[in-house]
Design a protein around this motif. Structure first.
Motif, PDB file in Angstrom:
ATOM      1  N   GLY A   1      13.382  87.168  17.399  1.00 48.19           N
ATOM      2  CA  GLY A   1      14.341  88.151  16.916  1.00 48.19           C
ATOM      3  C   GLY A   1      15.738  87.765  17.373  1.00 48.19           C
ATOM      4  O   GLY A   1      16.032  87.833  18.560  1.00 48.19           O
ATOM      5  N   HIS A   2      16.601  87.369  16.432  1.00 51.24           N
ATOM      6  CA  HIS A   2      17.922  86.872  16.831  1.00 51.24           C
ATOM      7  C   HIS A   2      18.992  87.955  16.776  1.00 51.24           C
ATOM      8  O   HIS A   2      20.147  87.681  17.061  1.00 51.24           O
ATOM      9  N   GLY A   3      18.614  89.180  16.448  1.00 50.55           N
ATOM     10  CA  GLY A   3      19.556  90.271  16.479  1.00 50.55           C
ATOM     11  C   GLY A   3      19.562  91.048  15.171  1.00 50.55           C
ATOM     12  O   GLY A   3      18.867  90.680  14.222  1.00 50.55           O
ATOM     13  N   PRO A   4      20.328  92.131  15.199  1.00 49.27           N
ATOM     14  CA  PRO A   4      21.153  92.629  16.296  1.00 49.27           C
ATOM     15  C   PRO A   4      20.316  93.282  17.398  1.00 49.27           C
ATOM     16  O   PRO A   4      19.148  93.572  17.210  1.00 49.27           O
ATOM     17  N   GLY A   5      20.985  93.504  18.541  1.00 50.54           N
ATOM     18  CA  GLY A   5      20.314  94.118  19.675  1.00 50.54           C
ATOM     19  C   GLY A   5      21.146  93.967  20.925  1.00 50.54           C
ATOM     20  O   GLY A   5      22.357  93.735  20.860  1.00 50.54           O
ATOM     21  N   SER A   6      20.493  94.099  22.070  1.00 46.88           N
ATOM     22  CA  SER A   6      21.155  93.968  23.358  1.00 46.88           C
ATOM     23  C   SER A   6      21.796  92.594  23.499  1.00 46.88           C
ATOM     24  O   SER A   6      21.151  91.570  23.255  1.00 46.88           O
ATOM     25  N   PHE A   7      23.070  92.559  23.907  1.00 43.71           N
ATOM     26  CA  PHE A   7      23.758  91.281  24.068  1.00 43.71           C
ATOM     27  C   PHE A   7      23.013  90.386  25.055  1.00 43.71           C
ATOM     28  O   PHE A   7      22.765  89.207  24.785  1.00 43.71           O
ATOM     29  N   THR A   8      22.631  90.933  26.212  1.00 42.89           N
ATOM     30  CA  THR A   8      21.927  90.148  27.220  1.00 42.89           C
ATOM     31  C   THR A   8      20.572  89.698  26.712  1.00 42.89           C
ATOM     32  O   THR A   8      20.164  88.544  26.914  1.00 42.89           O
TER      33      THR A   8
ATOM     34  N   VAL B   1      25.053 102.761  15.982  1.00 42.94           N
ATOM     35  CA  VAL B   1      23.696 102.363  15.633  1.00 42.94           C
ATOM     36  C   VAL B   1      23.758 101.150  14.707  1.00 42.94           C
ATOM     37  O   VAL B   1      24.582 101.102  13.797  1.00 42.94           O
ATOM     38  N   TYR B   2      22.880 100.165  14.950  1.00 42.01           N
ATOM     39  CA  TYR B   2      22.699  99.071  13.999  1.00 42.01           C
ATOM     40  C   TYR B   2      21.738  99.545  12.913  1.00 42.01           C
ATOM     41  O   TYR B   2      20.672 100.096  13.228  1.00 42.01           O
ATOM     42  N   VAL B   3      22.049  99.292  11.665  1.00 42.31           N
ATOM     43  CA  VAL B   3      21.186  99.770  10.584  1.00 42.31           C
ATOM     44  C   VAL B   3      21.184  98.765   9.436  1.00 42.31           C
ATOM     45  O   VAL B   3      22.177  98.069   9.195  1.00 42.31           O
TER      46      VAL B   3
ATOM     47  N   GLY C   1      22.569  94.664   4.445  1.00 44.28           N
ATOM     48  CA  GLY C   1      22.470  93.865   5.657  1.00 44.28           C
ATOM     49  C   GLY C   1      22.829  94.641   6.909  1.00 44.28           C
ATOM     50  O   GLY C   1      23.385  95.749   6.844  1.00 44.28           O
ATOM     51  N   PRO C   2      22.521  94.102   8.076  1.00 42.78           N
ATOM     52  CA  PRO C   2      22.803  94.774   9.353  1.00 42.78           C
ATOM     53  C   PRO C   2      24.282  95.112   9.508  1.00 42.78           C
ATOM     54  O   PRO C   2      25.153  94.255   9.316  1.00 42.78           O
ATOM     55  N   HIS C   3      24.556  96.372   9.859  1.00 44.74           N
ATOM     56  CA  HIS C   3      25.923  96.826  10.085  1.00 44.74           C
ATOM     57  C   HIS C   3      25.887  98.007  11.043  1.00 44.74           C
ATOM     58  O   HIS C   3      24.812  98.490  11.422  1.00 44.74           O
ATOM     59  N   LEU C   4      27.059  98.474  11.456  1.00 42.72           N
ATOM     60  CA  LEU C   4      27.171  99.567  12.416  1.00 42.72           C
ATOM     61  C   LEU C   4      27.501 100.888  11.729  1.00 42.72           C
ATOM     62  O   LEU C   4      28.288 100.915  10.771  1.00 42.72           O
ATOM     63  N   ARG C   5      26.906 101.967  12.239  1.00 45.51           N
ATOM     64  CA  ARG C   5      27.249 103.313  11.788  1.00 45.51           C
ATOM     65  C   ARG C   5      27.191 104.271  12.974  1.00 45.51           C
ATOM     66  O   ARG C   5      26.533 104.004  13.980  1.00 45.51           O
ATOM     67  N   ARG C   6      27.853 105.417  12.815  1.00 43.14           N
ATOM     68  CA  ARG C   6      27.666 106.503  13.763  1.00 43.14           C
ATOM     69  C   ARG C   6      26.300 107.137  13.537  1.00 43.14           C
ATOM     70  O   ARG C   6      25.792 107.106  12.414  1.00 43.14           O
TER      71      ARG C   6
ATOM     72  N   LEU D   1      22.570  86.942  16.439  1.00 45.61           N
ATOM     73  CA  LEU D   1      23.282  87.731  15.432  1.00 45.61           C
ATOM     74  C   LEU D   1      23.761  88.998  16.130  1.00 45.61           C
ATOM     75  O   LEU D   1      22.993  89.926  16.351  1.00 45.61           O
ATOM     76  N   TYR D   2      25.040  89.024  16.503  1.00 45.56           N
ATOM     77  CA  TYR D   2      25.553  90.138  17.292  1.00 45.56           C
ATOM     78  C   TYR D   2      25.944  91.347  16.440  1.00 45.56           C
ATOM     79  O   TYR D   2      25.792  92.479  16.865  1.00 45.56           O
ATOM     80  N   VAL D   3      26.496  91.151  15.256  1.00 40.55           N
ATOM     81  CA  VAL D   3      27.060  92.191  14.389  1.00 40.55           C
ATOM     82  C   VAL D   3      28.349  92.762  14.981  1.00 40.55           C
ATOM     83  O   VAL D   3      29.343  92.921  14.310  1.00 40.55           O
ATOM     84  N   ARG D   4      28.313  93.067  16.273  1.00 44.42           N
ATOM     85  CA  ARG D   4      29.505  93.567  16.964  1.00 44.42           C
ATOM     86  C   ARG D   4      29.803  92.659  18.143  1.00 44.42           C
ATOM     87  O   ARG D   4      28.919  92.316  18.911  1.00 44.42           O
ATOM     88  N   ASP D   5      31.076  92.255  18.291  1.00 49.15           N
ATOM     89  CA  ASP D   5      31.468  91.363  19.381  1.00 49.15           C
ATOM     90  C   ASP D   5      31.773  92.106  20.678  1.00 49.15           C
ATOM     91  O   ASP D   5      31.743  91.523  21.753  1.00 49.15           O
ATOM     92  N   LYS D   6      32.068  93.399  20.578  1.00 49.85           N
ATOM     93  CA  LYS D   6      32.476  94.159  21.753  1.00 49.85           C
ATOM     94  C   LYS D   6      31.253  94.537  22.584  1.00 49.85           C
ATOM     95  O   LYS D   6      30.272  95.058  22.058  1.00 49.85           O
TER      96      LYS D   6
END
Length: 256
Positions: free
Chosen positions: A78-85, A145-147, A163-168, A233-238
């Motif tokens: 599983g390459h992501g998204p998910g926990s950065f660590t 949330v990643y969705v 595709g994977p993206h962020l939402r509230r 696959l981070y989706v979010r860099d922060k």
């Protein structure tokens, strides 16, 4: 390109290792790609423990199956998204295993953690469905949330609709007749649309057994890469909120 990291164009399907460390659960399995049940599998505490326990777990499962690392047809993860660590841990381990297993390396198959959630939910809650839509979501922390959304059919397998993206949490999609699956219900509770609270699929995690089932289609689609291709696959860099952002988030929750 270096031959040590170049996979064959179409690896075999019989001996695969699959692993996921993208959430708080460490999940590892060995078996044939596309199989309903692995030969051996493990699920346990992940998170900060994953970096210390992943390699011993892989070694133990390979021994249980009677396989050597050099005999693997491929490694799915599983390459992501998910926990950065967690994603960095998985990529580092997969790169090392794939490159060091044998001359020429072992093929690597990066797979979406959200697709793994969708496959796990399908097999558990709608295994006989000829057609199915699954909205898959994972906690991204920082009040997001990643969705992603996927469509399943017996004739064509999985197809990515969104595709994977962020939402509230409040803005997660809810569709009648679809499955809503992931690990967000226990985190955000009543902030979620009701569909995410009323279905058992809402407690689904990405797992190595689902990755094994997905691996055959990934091989057929030509998605395998060399060891160097095991990238997150981070989706979010922060990584985290600032102190001011944390204070603003607490204030908005209190007001709500």
């Amino acid at each position: 390109m270096d031959d040590a990291t170049t996979p064959p164009p179409r690896p075999g399907l019989q001996r695969w290792l699959a692993l996921d460390t993208s959430t708080s659960v460490l999940s590892v399995a060995v078996g044939a790609a596309g199989t309903a049940e692995p030969l051996a599998w493990h699920e346990g505490e992940g998170g900060a423990q994953a970096s210390a326990t992943l390699l011993p777990t892989v070694e133990a499962l390979l021994q249980r199956a009677g396989w050597r690392l050099a005999e693997l047809d491929g490694i799915a993860f599983g390459h992501g998204p998910g926990s950065f660590t967690g994603l960095r841990t998985a990529c580092a381990v997969v790169q090392g295993l794939a490159a060091g297993a044998r001359p020429g390396g072992v093929p690597v198959l990066p797979l979406s953690t959200l697709l793994a959630v969708a496959e796990a939910a399908r097999l558990r809650h709608a295994p006989a469905a000829r057609r199915l839509t699954v909205h898959a979501a994972l906690d991204a922390r920082m009040d997001e949330v990643y969705v992603a959304c996927y469509a399943w059919s017996v004739a064509h397998g999985w197809r990515e609709l969104t595709g994977p993206h962020l939402r509230r949490p409040e803005d997660l999609p809810h569709e009648q007749g679809a499955l809503h699956a992931g690990n967000v219900a226990g985190v955000y509770g009543e902030r979620l649309p009701s569909a995410w609270l009323s279905q058992a699929g809402g407690a689904t995690q990405p797992c190595a057994r689902a990755l094994l089932r997905l691996a055959a289609a990934g091989v057929a689609a030509g998605c395998c890469v060399g060891a160097h291709g095991a990238q997150p696959l981070y989706v979010r860099d922060k990584v985290a909120l600032t102190v001011d952002e944390q204070a603003a988030l607490r204030a908005s929750r209190a007001a709500a």
